[in-house]
Design a protein around this motif. Structure first.
Motif, PDB file in Angstrom:
ATOM      1  N   GLY A   1      33.867  29.901  28.826  1.00 43.04           N
ATOM      2  CA  GLY A   1      32.796  29.603  27.868  1.00 43.04           C
ATOM      3  C   GLY A   1      31.913  30.805  27.656  1.00 43.04           C
ATOM      4  N   PRO A   2      30.897  30.677  26.823  1.00 43.19           N
ATOM      5  CA  PRO A   2      30.056  31.827  26.492  1.00 43.19           C
ATOM      6  C   PRO A   2      29.234  32.354  27.661  1.00 43.19           C
ATOM      7  CG  PRO A   2      29.186  29.806  25.513  1.00 43.19           C
ATOM      8  CD  PRO A   2      30.530  29.477  26.044  1.00 43.19           C
ATOM      9  N   MET A   3      29.019  31.540  28.707  1.00 49.95           N
ATOM     10  CA  MET A   3      28.248  32.002  29.872  1.00 49.95           C
ATOM     11  C   MET A   3      29.138  32.533  30.990  1.00 49.95           C
ATOM     12  SD  MET A   3      24.937  31.916  29.657  1.00 49.95           S
ATOM     13  CE  MET A   3      24.253  31.624  31.298  1.00 49.95           C
ATOM     14  N   ALA A   4      30.441  32.638  30.744  1.00 48.53           N
ATOM     15  CA  ALA A   4      31.370  33.054  31.798  1.00 48.53           C
ATOM     16  C   ALA A   4      31.173  34.502  32.220  1.00 48.53           C
ATOM     17  CB  ALA A   4      32.813  32.839  31.342  1.00 48.53           C
ATOM     18  N   ARG A   5      30.492  35.304  31.420  1.00 41.69           N
ATOM     19  CA  ARG A   5      30.247  36.688  31.818  1.00 41.69           C
ATOM     20  C   ARG A   5      29.171  36.797  32.910  1.00 41.69           C
ATOM     21  NH1 ARG A   5      27.460  40.049  27.023  1.00 41.69           N
ATOM     22  NH2 ARG A   5      29.440  39.573  25.990  1.00 41.69           N
ATOM     23  N   HIS A   6      28.446  35.686  33.154  1.00 39.47           N
ATOM     24  CA  HIS A   6      27.421  35.650  34.186  1.00 39.47           C
ATOM     25  C   HIS A   6      27.979  34.877  35.380  1.00 39.47           C
ATOM     26  CE1 HIS A   6      24.563  37.352  31.376  1.00 39.47           C
ATOM     27  NE2 HIS A   6      24.952  36.455  30.483  1.00 39.47           N
ATOM     28  N   ALA A   7      28.182  35.576  36.488  1.00 34.69           N
ATOM     29  CA  ALA A   7      29.010  35.069  37.578  1.00 34.69           C
ATOM     30  C   ALA A   7      28.579  33.705  38.102  1.00 34.69           C
ATOM     31  CB  ALA A   7      29.020  36.085  38.718  1.00 34.69           C
ATOM     32  N   ARG A   8      27.284  33.466  38.263  1.00 35.80           N
ATOM     33  CA  ARG A   8      26.895  32.208  38.905  1.00 35.80           C
ATOM     34  C   ARG A   8      27.067  30.996  37.994  1.00 35.80           C
ATOM     35  NH1 ARG A   8      21.393  30.326  38.487  1.00 35.80           N
ATOM     36  NH2 ARG A   8      20.139  31.540  37.020  1.00 35.80           N
ATOM     37  N   PHE A   9      27.296  31.226  36.709  1.00 34.03           N
ATOM     38  CA  PHE A   9      27.513  30.115  35.777  1.00 34.03           C
ATOM     39  C   PHE A   9      28.983  29.958  35.390  1.00 34.03           C
ATOM     40  CE2 PHE A   9      23.170  31.638  34.860  1.00 34.03           C
ATOM     41  CZ  PHE A   9      22.480  30.479  35.164  1.00 34.03           C
ATOM     42  N   LYS A  10      29.828  30.815  35.931  1.00 32.45           N
ATOM     43  CA  LYS A  10      31.191  30.911  35.425  1.00 32.45           C
ATOM     44  C   LYS A  10      32.073  29.711  35.757  1.00 32.45           C
ATOM     45  CE  LYS A  10      35.210  33.966  35.744  1.00 32.45           C
ATOM     46  NZ  LYS A  10      36.076  32.911  36.279  1.00 32.45           N
ATOM     47  N   VAL A  11      32.007  29.264  36.992  1.00 31.69           N
ATOM     48  CA  VAL A  11      32.982  28.265  37.446  1.00 31.69           C
ATOM     49  C   VAL A  11      32.688  26.875  36.895  1.00 31.69           C
ATOM     50  CG1 VAL A  11      33.962  27.124  39.473  1.00 31.69           C
ATOM     51  CG2 VAL A  11      33.501  29.573  39.518  1.00 31.69           C
ATOM     52  N   ASP A  12      31.423  26.517  36.777  1.00 35.03           N
ATOM     53  CA  ASP A  12      31.056  25.158  36.378  1.00 35.03           C
ATOM     54  C   ASP A  12      30.127  25.206  35.159  1.00 35.03           C
ATOM     55  OD1 ASP A  12      30.343  22.535  36.117  1.00 35.03           O
ATOM     56  OD2 ASP A  12      29.551  22.298  38.142  1.00 35.03           O
ATOM     57  N   ARG A  13      30.628  24.827  34.015  1.00 36.63           N
ATOM     58  CA  ARG A  13      29.824  24.927  32.794  1.00 36.63           C
ATOM     59  C   ARG A  13      28.717  23.878  32.734  1.00 36.63           C
ATOM     60  NH1 ARG A  13      33.732  22.751  27.881  1.00 36.63           N
ATOM     61  NH2 ARG A  13      34.695  21.021  28.994  1.00 36.63           N
ATOM     62  N   THR A  14      28.778  22.853  33.580  1.00 36.96           N
ATOM     63  CA  THR A  14      27.713  21.851  33.563  1.00 36.96           C
ATOM     64  C   THR A  14      26.398  22.414  34.113  1.00 36.96           C
ATOM     65  OG1 THR A  14      28.263  20.982  35.768  1.00 36.96           O
ATOM     66  CG2 THR A  14      29.410  20.004  33.879  1.00 36.96           C
ATOM     67  N   ILE A  15      26.459  23.540  34.812  1.00 37.47           N
ATOM     68  CA  ILE A  15      25.251  24.108  35.408  1.00 37.47           C
ATOM     69  C   ILE A  15      24.249  24.526  34.338  1.00 37.47           C
ATOM     70  CG2 ILE A  15      24.348  26.015  36.814  1.00 37.47           C
ATOM     71  CD1 ILE A  15      27.041  26.074  38.259  1.00 37.47           C
ATOM     72  N   TRP A  16      24.748  25.038  33.216  1.00 38.62           N
ATOM     73  CA  TRP A  16      23.849  25.619  32.215  1.00 38.62           C
ATOM     74  C   TRP A  16      23.732  24.808  30.922  1.00 38.62           C
ATOM     75  CZ3 TRP A  16      25.891  26.954  27.463  1.00 38.62           C
ATOM     76  CH2 TRP A  16      27.280  27.117  27.394  1.00 38.62           C
ATOM     77  N   ARG A  17      24.563  23.786  30.749  1.00 34.30           N
ATOM     78  CA  ARG A  17      24.494  23.009  29.511  1.00 34.30           C
ATOM     79  C   ARG A  17      23.297  22.058  29.538  1.00 34.30           C
ATOM     80  NH1 ARG A  17      30.357  20.695  28.199  1.00 34.30           N
ATOM     81  NH2 ARG A  17      29.425  20.412  26.136  1.00 34.30           N
TER      82      ARG A  17
END
Length: 390
Positions: free
Chosen positions: A38-54
């Motif tokens: 997803g678009p936040m995958a370039r930021h390591a702590r948000f990469k694995v689980d997209r529910t963290i930032w949505r």
């Protein structure tokens, strides 16, 4: 002439009206654990689980009542900003207007929202009200919405399934399926190799007679999308989807020029008709994918369909088969050749147990026919709708 007497808007749960599925799943769904680029995958702590930032705002329900007591119901997302937009701005200006004048009411809402742009979050608000108005209109006129907008266009809607449980999609009888892309540019060459391996395994599983697509969910840049498409060329993808962030309109043109042979789909995160007009005029995509509950409602999608059809471009709404709203559009529009069913529930749970509303149809052996009850045929009572509140 019935007029609008009340517009109520409230948060809703994403749970099904009929409660959770009754059947025990065979295994957990891909939707809970799979890595999705997803678009936040370039930021390591948000990469694995997209529910963290949505966003965690609840869904939105909108109930429009006419002067004769008839009501219609629409839904959308993002209650936090959307509810006050409807409640304090759109709704007060629509009270007393002709309840059947869907074109005029949509035009009013688009212009009312112009000081802060009708696109983006305002489009979600417009969508909820517009869908409720069409549901209301169908009930007042005693017709299903698909008939009011000119359908049926076909005996049934051919559907494709989106998700990571491809074996379950095949068992359900779908003849087309779409994979979520697990890796993007941040994963480098190893990720590119794993993407290729996934598509190769899936093509081997489903064979040559099933359509295969790939959802890139705004995760890529032009260079990576070209490299990925070249790698996947032997596997016969019908399209790759939403490769770029939605604002990158120049990138869409560059991608089209660099991949003239590849099917391209986009538009899930575009709002209101103008970006679709831009895309159709420049032929940057083969499939446009507005979401009926996000992009401005049914009225917006009818306009988008007219634009796209004139350009010879298909309109296949995002997750259109997951709601009665999208089903009625897909059944009526000649330029909507397929419907998308997002399958997020676990393998083994029948689609009949995943209905959002009691009256909505589900695909059977990959085909879907909406019911012919008035409005969108939700089959929900006011008590059912009240039960959707948190």
């Amino acid at each position: 002439m019935p007029t609008i007497s009340a517009i109520q808007v409230f948060p809703i749960r994403s749970d099904l009206v009929g409660g959770p599925p009754r059947t025990k799943p065979r295994r957990p769904s891909w939707n809970g654990t799979a890595e999705v680029a997803g678009p936040m995958a370039r930021h390591a702590r948000f990469k694995v689980d997209r529910t963290i930032w949505r966003p965690t705002w609840p869904g939105v329900g909108c109930l429009v009542t006419a002067s004769d007591g008839t009501w219609g119901f629409g839904i959308t997302r993002y209650a936090g900003p959307v509810i006050p937009t409807i409640e304090s701005h759109l709704a007060p200006l629509l009270i007393g207007e002709d309840a059947l004048a869907t074109e005029t009411l949509w035009d009013m809402m688009a212009r009312i929202a112009s000081p802060y742009s009708a696109a983006g979050l305002a489009a979600y608000a417009i969508s909820a009200v517009d869908l409720a108005l069409w549901d209301l209109k169908g009930k007042i006129l005693g017709q299903p919405v698909w008939r009011l907008i000119g359908g049926p266009a076909r005996p049934a809607i051919p559907c494709y399934a989106t998700g990571g449980d491809t074996d379950w999609h095949m068992e359900l009888g779908f003849r087309a399926t779409k994979l979520p892309l697990p890796h993007g540019p941040a994963d480098g060459l190893p990720g590119l190799n794993r993407n290729e391996d996934l598509v190769a395994r899936t093509r081997e599983m489903i064979g040559r007679d099933v359509e295969l697509m790939l959802d890139c969910w705004m995760a890529l840049d032009v260079e990576y999308a070209v490299r990925l498409a070249e790698r996947l060329r032997p596997h016969g993808l019908r399209w790759i989807e939403d490769c770029l962030t939605p604002e990158d309109l120049d990138g869409q043109e560059a991608l089209r020029k660099r991949l003239p042979w590849m099917g391209l789909a986009t538009g899930e995160h575009w709002y209101m008709p103008p970006p679709f007009l831009h895309a159709a005029a420049r032929r940057v995509a083969d499939v446009l994918q507005p979401d009926i509950a996000w992009a401005g409602g049914l009225t917006a999608l009818l306009r988008i369909h007219a634009i796209a059809d004139a350009a010879g471009i298909a309109v296949i709404p995002h997750a259109g088969m997951n709601t009665p709203y999208g089903q009625h559009f897909g059944f009526a529009m000649p330029g909507a050749p397929m419907g998308e069913m997002f399958v997020g529930t676990a393998p083994g749970i029948p689609l009949e147990e995943t209905r959002l509303f009691p009256g909505m149809a589900v695909p059977v052996n990959g085909d879907l026919v909406p019911n012919d009850a008035p409005g969108f045929g939700l089959g929900a009572t006011l008590d059912d709708i009240a039960a959707m509140k948190p």
